[in-house]
Design an enzyme around this catalytic site. Structure first.
Site, short mmCIF file in Angstrom:
data_model
loop_
_atom_site.label_atom_id
_atom_site.label_comp_id
_atom_site.label_asym_id
_atom_site.label_seq_id
_atom_site.Cartn_x
_atom_site.Cartn_y
_atom_site.Cartn_z
N ASP A 29 6.55 -4.10 19.45
CA ASP A 29 6.93 -2.73 19.09
C ASP A 29 7.34 -1.92 20.33
OD1 ASP A 29 7.36 -0.66 17.37
OD2 ASP A 29 5.25 -0.19 17.04
N GLY A 32 12.91 0.52 20.63
CA GLY A 32 13.77 1.70 20.49
C GLY A 32 13.39 2.79 21.47
N ASN A 77 12.06 -3.41 7.47
CA ASN A 77 13.07 -3.08 8.48
C ASN A 77 14.48 -2.94 7.91
OD1 ASN A 77 11.48 -4.95 11.20
ND2 ASN A 77 11.34 -2.77 10.69
N TRP A 78 14.69 -3.39 6.66
CA TRP A 78 16.02 -3.20 6.04
C TRP A 78 16.34 -1.70 5.92
CZ3 TRP A 78 18.91 -7.37 5.93
CH2 TRP A 78 18.33 -8.62 5.73
N ARG A 197 -0.36 -6.13 19.98
CA ARG A 197 0.63 -5.17 19.52
C ARG A 197 0.97 -4.25 20.68
NH1 ARG A 197 1.83 -2.23 13.90
NH2 ARG A 197 3.65 -1.15 14.69
N LEU A 204 -1.48 -3.03 11.34
CA LEU A 204 -1.06 -4.42 11.13
C LEU A 204 0.37 -4.49 10.62
CD1 LEU A 204 -4.07 -6.28 9.47
CD2 LEU A 204 -3.18 -6.54 11.78
N SER A 205 0.85 -3.40 10.02
CA SER A 205 2.23 -3.32 9.53
C SER A 205 2.63 -4.52 8.67
CB SER A 205 3.21 -3.16 10.71
OG SER A 205 2.98 -1.94 11.37
C1 FPP Z 1 10.26 -3.14 16.97
O1 FPP Z 1 10.60 -2.11 17.88
C2 FPP Z 1 11.13 -4.32 17.18
C3 FPP Z 1 11.90 -4.92 16.23
C4 FPP Z 1 11.96 -4.47 14.83
C5 FPP Z 1 12.77 -6.08 16.55
C6 FPP Z 1 12.14 -7.09 17.46
C7 FPP Z 1 13.10 -8.18 17.74
C8 FPP Z 1 13.29 -8.74 18.95
C9 FPP Z 1 12.55 -8.36 20.17
C10 FPP Z 1 14.26 -9.86 19.06
C11 FPP Z 1 13.58 -11.18 18.86
C12 FPP Z 1 14.57 -12.29 18.82
C13 FPP Z 1 14.38 -13.49 18.22
C14 FPP Z 1 15.46 -14.49 18.22
C15 FPP Z 1 13.14 -13.84 17.54
P1 FPP Z 1 11.16 -0.74 17.30
O2 FPP Z 1 12.63 -0.87 17.14
O3 FPP Z 1 10.42 -0.40 16.05
O4 FPP Z 1 10.82 0.26 18.45
P2 FPP Z 1 10.38 1.79 18.26
O5 FPP Z 1 9.06 1.76 17.55
O6 FPP Z 1 10.30 2.28 19.65
O7 FPP Z 1 11.44 2.46 17.46
#
Ligand code: FPP
Length: 249
Positions: A29, A32, A77-78, A197, A204-205
């Site tokens: 996590d 972003g 996440n969709w 995490r 746990l999401s």
């Molecule tokens: C959560 O951070 C992250 C994700 C939803 C995507 C994680 C995917 C990768 C790191 C790529 C992995 C690659 C492979 C091939 C397995 P967030 O976007 O929710 O961050 P935020 O909470 O700061 O918005």
């Protein structure tokens, strides 16, 4: 993505091999927020996150951890903006294509858990290619949860078992934990001992709800793109201090 040479490293002196987790799960996590803080688009955090995941996989392998499971994309996440979802799907596909050769060299067994039917066909093809190519590898089991939801997984197992009962193949009294587990995506992989995490959230999401029943949870404020070997070392030291009682005294 930069491909670094594989350097096998000794287990740090303060870690005890016998007390290492067999299976580590990660909720990656903070991608972003990491990007936003740097004035970059969110996708840059995901891109950087791939390098971090690769390094963690290598570290687990170096230190003799048998299984690593990463939550790459949840059923929820969709609901993100379509450009981000498309970016992630393309990223997964590209990484799988680029990394397969190295995964073979490193003897990694790749598995996927989640509802893969809903993924783009080209990604599904790449998933199938990597899973098939690595299925007999005897090294670390690397599971990627994609379009994964714990509740959905449990419901799917219930439906499959109910159908067998309806067909007279099994009796309700025969349903036990072992049978239930055989109907989960994770059948054949031991339950995670340690969940890490990043980015400070204490949730746990919907990740591996059944499997995480006795997992030790380690939360760090570090955003996933900044997670590294030192942080992982810290998580393992913390884990080794825990007394795991599994409900007993
Ligand atoms: C959560 O951070 C992250 C994700 C939803 C995507 C994680 C995917 C990768 C790191 C790529 C992995 C690659 C492979 C091939 C397995 P967030 O976007 O929710 O961050 P935020 O909470 O700061 O918005």
């Amino acid at each position: 993505m930069t491909v670094q040479p594989t350097v096998l490293q000794e287990l740090p002196a303060d870690l005890v091999r016998e007390r290492l987790p067999r299976h580590v799960a990660v909720i990656m996590d903070g991608n972003g927020r990491w990007a936003k803080r740097r004035g970059m688009p969110r996708i840059m955090g995901h891109r950087r996150g791939v390098d971090v995941l690769k390094e963690l996989l290598r570290c687990c392998r170096d230190w003799g951890i048998q299984a690593l499971t990463a939550y790459a994309f949840s059923t929820e996440n969709w609901g993100r903006p379509s450009e981000e979802v498309e970016f992630l799907m393309t990223l997964f596909e590209r990484v799988l294509r680029q990394e397969l050769r190295e995964m073979m060299q490193e003897n990694v067994q790749i598995r996927f858990v989640g509802n893969l039917h809903a993924l783009p066909t080209s990604l599904r093809d790449e998933i199938e290619r990597s899973v098939t190519a690595t299925k007999n590898n005897q090294g670390i089991q690397f599971t990627i949860a994609t379009n994964y939801g714990g509740r959905q997984e449990i419901l799917k197992a219930c439906r499959a078992i109910a159908t067998k009962v309806e067909q007279g193949l099994i009796q309700p009294e025969q349903i036990d934990e072992a049978m239930f587990e055989r109907h989960l995506y994770t059948s054949g992989v031991c339950d995670p001992d340690l969940l890490i995490r990043t980015s400070g959230e204490m949730r746990l999401s919907n990740f591996l709800l059944w499997q995480m029943a006795y997992a030790e949870i380690y939360v760090t404020d570090t955003f996933w793109p900044d997670f590294n070997r030192q942080e992982f070392h810290q998580a393992l030291c913390d884990y080794q201090q825990r007394e795991r009682r599994f409900g007993k005294l």
